[in-house]
Design a protein around this motif. Structure first.
Motif, mmCIF file in Angstrom:
data_model
loop_
_atom_site.group_PDB
_atom_site.id
_atom_site.type_symbol
_atom_site.label_atom_id
_atom_site.label_comp_id
_atom_site.label_asym_id
_atom_site.label_seq_id
_atom_site.Cartn_x
_atom_site.Cartn_y
_atom_site.Cartn_z
ATOM 1 N N UNK A 198 0.837 -1.199 0.000
ATOM 2 C CA UNK A 198 0.000 0.000 0.000
ATOM 3 C C UNK A 198 0.871 1.249 0.000
ATOM 4 N N UNK A 199 1.907 1.256 0.825
ATOM 5 C CA UNK A 199 2.798 2.412 0.883
ATOM 6 C C UNK A 199 3.513 2.635 -0.446
ATOM 7 N N UNK A 207 -7.180 4.088 1.046
ATOM 8 C CA UNK A 207 -8.341 3.461 1.687
ATOM 9 C C UNK A 207 -8.258 1.986 1.342
ATOM 10 N N UNK A 208 -8.146 1.127 2.337
ATOM 11 C CA UNK A 208 -7.844 -0.284 2.090
ATOM 12 C C UNK A 208 -8.689 -1.168 3.016
ATOM 13 N N UNK A 209 -8.834 -2.450 2.690
ATOM 14 C CA UNK A 209 -9.691 -3.326 3.491
ATOM 15 C C UNK A 209 -8.949 -4.004 4.635
ATOM 16 N N UNK A 259 -8.776 4.024 -3.528
ATOM 17 C CA UNK A 259 -8.954 2.635 -3.113
ATOM 18 C C UNK A 259 -7.800 1.760 -3.585
ATOM 19 N N UNK A 260 -7.204 1.028 -2.637
ATOM 20 C CA UNK A 260 -6.163 0.047 -2.946
ATOM 21 C C UNK A 260 -6.466 -1.205 -2.139
ATOM 22 N N UNK A 261 -6.447 -2.349 -2.805
ATOM 23 C CA UNK A 261 -6.891 -3.574 -2.151
ATOM 24 C C UNK A 261 -6.064 -4.753 -2.648
ATOM 25 N N UNK A 288 -7.927 3.086 -9.051
ATOM 26 C CA UNK A 288 -8.232 1.985 -8.141
ATOM 27 C C UNK A 288 -7.225 0.873 -8.407
ATOM 28 N N UNK A 289 -6.589 0.389 -7.345
ATOM 29 C CA UNK A 289 -5.515 -0.587 -7.470
ATOM 30 C C UNK A 289 -5.909 -1.889 -6.779
#
Length: 221
Positions: A58-59, A89-91, A145-147, A171-172
């Protein structure tokens, strides 16, 4: 820590002004594509230092996105512009009932500062249920959003939104690790709005992300 400054854009002087108009007013278009990342070096370095892979992913993704204005464009108070930085913003996954909740952590260009914030959020909000684990009122306007789908080695992932509102952040999505001899790879999908982003920008993002992953000692130590 991140700077949430918003800088307005003038469509008349912006080099993408005509393209933005075309892909928002004449032919509303977005696209997505999937590539493969070699995560061998980064994964090994993280394991040796007992860091989790996902927050590092994520970073790294956020670090590269933040280097390109095209990925940070938004509308604020009916004004087109771009943020200095994006907030991921991640899950967080709930193992007991196989659901997710969304969490966000302010970006820092210092990996260990971001990682510490990530762990703090997981500790405080990781067991909260619902779509957003943190208070909705605190959701930053610059969230993207990144997931990850760690169970699936996908060949392609395409995200479809049915909201009728302007949204220009990428979105990733990451995928399952695959080992091939001494190499470990993972798929990564990126979905973008064509009004702000062309294939060239995605190419730069993927190349720069791979380069960052190939040199983890420059940001881990």
């Amino acid at each position: 820590m991140e700077n949430n400054k918003f800088t307005p854009l003038d469509l008349q002087s912006w080099s993408r002004g005509q393209m933005f108009y075309y892909f928002t007013q004449m032919t509303l278009t977005g696209f997505s594509l999937t590539a493969t990342l070699d995560i061998t070096i980064m994964k090994k370095a993280l394991e040796e230092r007992q860091f989790k892979f996902f927050p590092a992913f994520v970073w790294a993704v956020t670090t590269i996105l933040n280097q390109h204005m095209e990925f940070k464009i938004a509308i604020k108070e009916e004004m087109l512009g771009y943020w200095d930085t994006l907030t991921p913003l991640y899950p967080t996954f709930h193992e007991d009932n196989k659901t997710i909740s969304q969490i966000w952590t302010p970006y820092s260009n210092v990996f260990k500062d971001f990682y510490s914030g990530y762990l703090d959020n997981e500790k405080e909000y990781g067991n909260h249920r619902g779509v957003l684990a943190q208070p909705v009122s605190s959701l930053p306007a610059n969230c993207y959003s990144v997931s990850c789908l760690p169970w699936i080695d996908f060949q392609h992932f395409s995200l479809h939104s049915y909201e009728n509102k302007p949204y220009y952040f990428p979105t990733i999505e990451g995928g399952k690790f695959t080992a091939n001899g001494d190499k470990v790879s993972m798929p990564i999908s990126i979905s973008v709005h064509h009004a702000t982003t062309d294939g060239w920008h995605v190419k730069c993002f993927l190349e720069e992300l791979q380069a960052l992953m190939n040199e983890p000692l420059t940001w881990l130590d």
